[in-house]
Design a protein around this motif. Structure first.
Motif, PDB file in Angstrom:
ATOM      1  N   GLU A  37      70.738 -27.249  -6.841  1.00 22.89           N
ATOM      2  CA  GLU A  37      69.392 -26.933  -6.344  1.00 22.89           C
ATOM      3  C   GLU A  37      68.511 -26.381  -7.454  1.00 22.89           C
ATOM      4  OE1 GLU A  37      69.575 -24.391  -2.965  1.00 22.89           O
ATOM      5  OE2 GLU A  37      70.626 -25.841  -1.708  1.00 22.89           O
ATOM      6  N   LEU A  38      69.150 -25.800  -8.467  1.00 17.96           N
ATOM      7  CA  LEU A  38      68.390 -25.229  -9.577  1.00 17.96           C
ATOM      8  C   LEU A  38      68.086 -26.273 -10.633  1.00 17.96           C
ATOM      9  CD1 LEU A  38      67.231 -22.723 -11.097  1.00 17.96           C
ATOM     10  CD2 LEU A  38      69.477 -22.506 -12.159  1.00 17.96           C
ATOM     11  N   VAL A  39      69.118 -26.928 -11.162  1.00 18.75           N
ATOM     12  CA  VAL A  39      68.924 -27.780 -12.343  1.00 18.75           C
ATOM     13  C   VAL A  39      68.581 -29.234 -12.028  1.00 18.75           C
ATOM     14  CG1 VAL A  39      70.394 -26.335 -13.765  1.00 18.75           C
ATOM     15  CG2 VAL A  39      71.399 -28.265 -12.568  1.00 18.75           C
ATOM     16  N   LEU A  40      68.867 -29.686 -10.804  1.00 15.19           N
ATOM     17  CA  LEU A  40      68.567 -31.081 -10.470  1.00 15.19           C
ATOM     18  C   LEU A  40      67.216 -31.244  -9.764  1.00 15.19           C
ATOM     19  CD1 LEU A  40      72.044 -32.505  -9.378  1.00 15.19           C
ATOM     20  CD2 LEU A  40      70.957 -32.489 -11.630  1.00 15.19           C
ATOM     21  N   GLN A  41      66.483 -30.159  -9.633  1.00 15.96           N
ATOM     22  CA  GLN A  41      65.127 -30.235  -9.090  1.00 15.96           C
ATOM     23  C   GLN A  41      64.266 -31.044 -10.068  1.00 15.96           C
ATOM     24  OE1 GLN A  41      62.099 -28.876 -10.144  1.00 15.96           O
ATOM     25  NE2 GLN A  41      60.969 -29.237  -8.245  1.00 15.96           N
ATOM     26  N   LEU A  42      63.356 -31.846  -9.574  1.00 12.28           N
ATOM     27  CA  LEU A  42      62.617 -32.829 -10.365  1.00 12.28           C
ATOM     28  C   LEU A  42      61.991 -32.245 -11.628  1.00 12.28           C
ATOM     29  CD1 LEU A  42      61.709 -35.800 -10.407  1.00 12.28           C
ATOM     30  CD2 LEU A  42      59.639 -35.089  -9.195  1.00 12.28           C
ATOM     31  N   VAL A  43      61.203 -31.183 -11.501  1.00 12.98           N
ATOM     32  CA  VAL A  43      60.493 -30.615 -12.640  1.00 12.98           C
ATOM     33  C   VAL A  43      61.461 -29.911 -13.590  1.00 12.98           C
ATOM     34  CG1 VAL A  43      58.697 -29.000 -13.378  1.00 12.98           C
ATOM     35  CG2 VAL A  43      58.374 -30.365 -11.308  1.00 12.98           C
ATOM     36  N   ARG A  44      62.418 -29.167 -13.041  1.00 13.70           N
ATOM     37  CA  ARG A  44      63.361 -28.423 -13.889  1.00 13.70           C
ATOM     38  C   ARG A  44      64.253 -29.384 -14.677  1.00 13.70           C
ATOM     39  NH1 ARG A  44      64.987 -24.358  -8.981  1.00 13.70           N
ATOM     40  NH2 ARG A  44      62.846 -23.719  -8.541  1.00 13.70           N
ATOM     41  N   HIS A  77      53.874 -29.307 -19.668  1.00 16.06           N
ATOM     42  CA  HIS A  77      53.111 -29.828 -18.537  1.00 16.06           C
ATOM     43  C   HIS A  77      52.647 -31.261 -18.810  1.00 16.06           C
ATOM     44  CE1 HIS A  77      49.233 -29.761 -15.983  1.00 16.06           C
ATOM     45  NE2 HIS A  77      50.247 -30.039 -15.198  1.00 16.06           N
ATOM     46  N   LYS A  78      52.117 -31.479 -20.015  1.00 15.06           N
ATOM     47  CA  LYS A  78      51.636 -32.815 -20.398  1.00 15.06           C
ATOM     48  C   LYS A  78      52.792 -33.810 -20.471  1.00 15.06           C
ATOM     49  CE  LYS A  78      49.092 -35.243 -24.041  1.00 15.06           C
ATOM     50  NZ  LYS A  78      48.392 -35.095 -25.347  1.00 15.06           N
ATOM     51  N   LEU A  79      53.908 -33.399 -21.053  1.00 19.69           N
ATOM     52  CA  LEU A  79      55.058 -34.289 -21.204  1.00 19.69           C
ATOM     53  C   LEU A  79      55.698 -34.633 -19.858  1.00 19.69           C
ATOM     54  CD1 LEU A  79      56.651 -32.598 -24.335  1.00 19.69           C
ATOM     55  CD2 LEU A  79      55.596 -34.865 -24.262  1.00 19.69           C
ATOM     56  N   SER A  85      55.648 -39.372 -11.528  1.00 18.55           N
ATOM     57  CA  SER A  85      54.393 -39.759 -10.872  1.00 18.55           C
ATOM     58  C   SER A  85      53.838 -38.644  -9.978  1.00 18.55           C
ATOM     59  CB  SER A  85      54.614 -41.020 -10.028  1.00 18.55           C
ATOM     60  OG  SER A  85      55.650 -40.818  -9.079  1.00 18.55           O
ATOM     61  N   LYS A  86      54.696 -37.735  -9.547  1.00 19.38           N
ATOM     62  CA  LYS A  86      54.273 -36.650  -8.670  1.00 19.38           C
ATOM     63  C   LYS A  86      53.289 -35.735  -9.395  1.00 19.38           C
ATOM     64  CE  LYS A  86      56.138 -32.779  -5.983  1.00 19.38           C
ATOM     65  NZ  LYS A  86      57.367 -32.014  -5.635  1.00 19.38           N
ATOM     66  N   LYS A  87      52.221 -35.334  -8.692  1.00 21.41           N
ATOM     67  CA  LYS A  87      51.221 -34.463  -9.292  1.00 21.41           C
ATOM     68  C   LYS A  87      51.807 -33.067  -9.511  1.00 21.41           C
ATOM     69  CE  LYS A  87      46.407 -33.005  -8.833  1.00 21.41           C
ATOM     70  NZ  LYS A  87      45.186 -33.045  -7.978  1.00 21.41           N
ATOM     71  N   ILE A  88      51.735 -32.583 -10.744  1.00 21.41           N
ATOM     72  CA  ILE A  88      52.314 -31.296 -11.106  1.00 21.41           C
ATOM     73  C   ILE A  88      51.219 -30.397 -11.692  1.00 21.41           C
ATOM     74  CG2 ILE A  88      54.030 -30.095 -12.519  1.00 21.41           C
ATOM     75  CD1 ILE A  88      55.255 -31.888 -10.424  1.00 21.41           C
ATOM     76  N   LYS A  89      51.087 -29.199 -11.151  1.00 18.03           N
ATOM     77  CA  LYS A  89      50.126 -28.236 -11.672  1.00 18.03           C
ATOM     78  C   LYS A  89      50.775 -27.406 -12.778  1.00 18.03           C
ATOM     79  CE  LYS A  89      47.610 -27.641  -7.309  1.00 18.03           C
ATOM     80  NZ  LYS A  89      47.180 -26.667  -6.267  1.00 18.03           N
ATOM     81  N   TYR A  94      55.069 -23.271 -14.967  1.00 21.26           N
ATOM     82  CA  TYR A  94      55.375 -21.855 -15.229  1.00 21.26           C
ATOM     83  C   TYR A  94      56.480 -21.370 -14.300  1.00 21.26           C
ATOM     84  CZ  TYR A  94      51.612 -20.554 -18.473  1.00 21.26           C
ATOM     85  OH  TYR A  94      50.812 -20.414 -19.574  1.00 21.26           O
ATOM     86  N   PHE A  95      56.349 -21.688 -13.021  1.00 24.87           N
ATOM     87  CA  PHE A  95      57.324 -21.236 -12.026  1.00 24.87           C
ATOM     88  C   PHE A  95      58.726 -21.775 -12.333  1.00 24.87           C
ATOM     89  CE2 PHE A  95      59.698 -22.279  -8.147  1.00 24.87           C
ATOM     90  CZ  PHE A  95      59.905 -21.004  -7.643  1.00 24.87           C
ATOM     91  N   HIS A  96      58.825 -23.080 -12.540  1.00 26.64           N
ATOM     92  CA  HIS A  96      60.136 -23.696 -12.760  1.00 26.64           C
ATOM     93  C   HIS A  96      60.742 -23.272 -14.105  1.00 26.64           C
ATOM     94  CE1 HIS A  96      60.014 -26.078  -9.161  1.00 26.64           C
ATOM     95  NE2 HIS A  96      58.860 -26.626  -9.500  1.00 26.64           N
ATOM     96  N   LEU A  97      59.885 -23.092 -15.091  1.00 29.54           N
ATOM     97  CA  LEU A  97      60.353 -22.638 -16.395  1.00 29.54           C
ATOM     98  C   LEU A  97      60.942 -21.231 -16.302  1.00 29.54           C
ATOM     99  CD1 LEU A  97      60.465 -23.761 -19.275  1.00 29.54           C
ATOM    100  CD2 LEU A  97      58.223 -22.773 -19.684  1.00 29.54           C
ATOM    101  N   ASN A  98      60.283 -20.378 -15.544  1.00 31.97           N
ATOM    102  CA  ASN A  98      60.785 -19.010 -15.359  1.00 31.97           C
ATOM    103  C   ASN A  98      62.090 -18.991 -14.580  1.00 31.97           C
ATOM    104  OD1 ASN A  98      58.885 -17.458 -16.786  1.00 31.97           O
ATOM    105  ND2 ASN A  98      57.409 -17.598 -15.103  1.00 31.97           N
TER     106      ASN A  98
END
Length: 233
Positions: A37-44, A77-79, A85-89, A94-98
Motif C-alpha cells: 500500500e505504501l510503495v506500489l501506490q502510483l505516485v510513490r 512533479h514534472k517527471l 496520465s492521471k492529473k497530479i498536483k 509533497y505528500f507522497h514524498l513525505n
C-alpha cells in the motif's frame, strides 16, 4: 537531451548531488513483507523509479553527460506527469514524498536557499530495497510444500520433508548473500555503467541457481514432485 539546471550546475552543491548515488548502500534489507500500500501506490512507485533510474542530462559547464538521481519536488512533479496520465498536483507529490521519507525510503540529500525559499533535493536511501518476508508466510509456504510432497510421496516422513524445505530456504539465503556480496564488491563499476541493480540482482540469483548445491536440492524436489527436467516431455 535535458540540460543540467543552472541552479545546480553553478552551485557547490553539485558535488553532493552527484556523489549521492555512489555513497548510498547497494542493497537495504528490510524485515517483513513489502508494504504494498505504501510503495506500489502510483505516485510513490513513480518517485522511487525515477530516483533509481535517474535522468540523463548534459552538463554544459563541464561539457559532459551525466545521470542524476537527485531531484527537487518540482522536478519530480514534472517527471511524474510525463509518466502517468492521471492529473497530479504538486501538493500530492509533497505528500507522497513525505510518506516515503517517513518510512526511510527517501531522504533529503541537500538544500539550496534562493531568497526566502529553500529547495530540498531528494534521493533514495539505497539502490535496491529487499523485503525479507515474514515467518507467517514461511509457515504457509511450508504447509503447502509439505502437502504437495506427501501427496506424491505418501510414504515419505514429515521430518524428511521438513529437512528438504529447510535446505531449500538455506540455498535461497546463500544465493541471496552471494548476489548481495558481489553487488557490494562491484558497486563502482555498476554505478559507472549505470546498471539497474534490481535487474542484475535477479540475474545473479538466476545464474547462481546453477551451482552444485542448488542443483542438488532442486533435483530432489523435481524428483519428488514428478516434475520433468526435460523441456520436451
Amino acid at each position: 537531451m535535458r540540460k543540467l539546471p543552472k541552479q545546480i550546475s553553478g552551485s557547490e552543491l553539485k558535488k553532493i548531488i552527484f556523489a549521492h548515488w555512489q555513497k548510498i548502500p547497494v542493497i537495504k534489507e528490510i524485515p517483513g513483507p513489502m508494504p504494498e500500500e505504501l510503495v506500489l501506490q502510483l505516485v510513490r512507485s513513480a518517485i522511487l523509479d525515477i530516483l533509481r533510474n535517474g535522468i540523463e542530462e548534459y552538463d554544459e559547464r563541464n561539457d559532459l553527460t551525466r545521470i542524476r538521481h537527485v531531484f527537487s519536488v518540482k522536478e519530480l512533479h514534472k517527471l511524474i506527469k510525463e509518466r502517468i496520465s492521471k492529473k497530479i498536483k504538486l501538493s500530492n507529490v509533497y505528500f507522497h514524498l513525505n510518506q516515503l521519507k517517513d518510512h526511510d525510503f527517501v531522504q533529503i540529500i541537500t538544500s539550496i536557499k534562493e531568497g526566502r525559499q529553500i529547495t530540498h533535493y531528494y534521493g533514495r536511501t539505497a539502490k535496491l530495497f529487499l523485503w525479507m518476508g515474514k515467518e507467517q508466510k514461511r509457515e504457509t509456504e511450508f504447509s503447502h510444500f509439505m502437502a504437495l510432497i506427501q501427496y506424491f510421496n505418501p510414504d515419505i516422513t514429515s521430518e524428511t520433508v521438513k529437512e528438504l524445505f529447510m535446505s531449500l530456504l538455506q540455498t535461497k539465503l546463500e544465493n541471496h548473500n552471494r548476489a548481495k556480496i558481489w553487488l557490494e564488491k562491484n558497486v563502482d563499476v555498476l554505478t559507472e555503467l549505470n546498471v539497474d541493480t534490481r535487474d542484475f540482482y535477479n540475474f545473479l540469483k538466476s545464474i547462481d541457481s546453477c551451482n552444485p548445491r542448488s542443483i542438488e536440492v532442486y533435483n530432489k524436489i523435481n524428483e519428488l514432485l514428478n516434475f520433468p527436467a526435460d523441456s520436451n516431455v
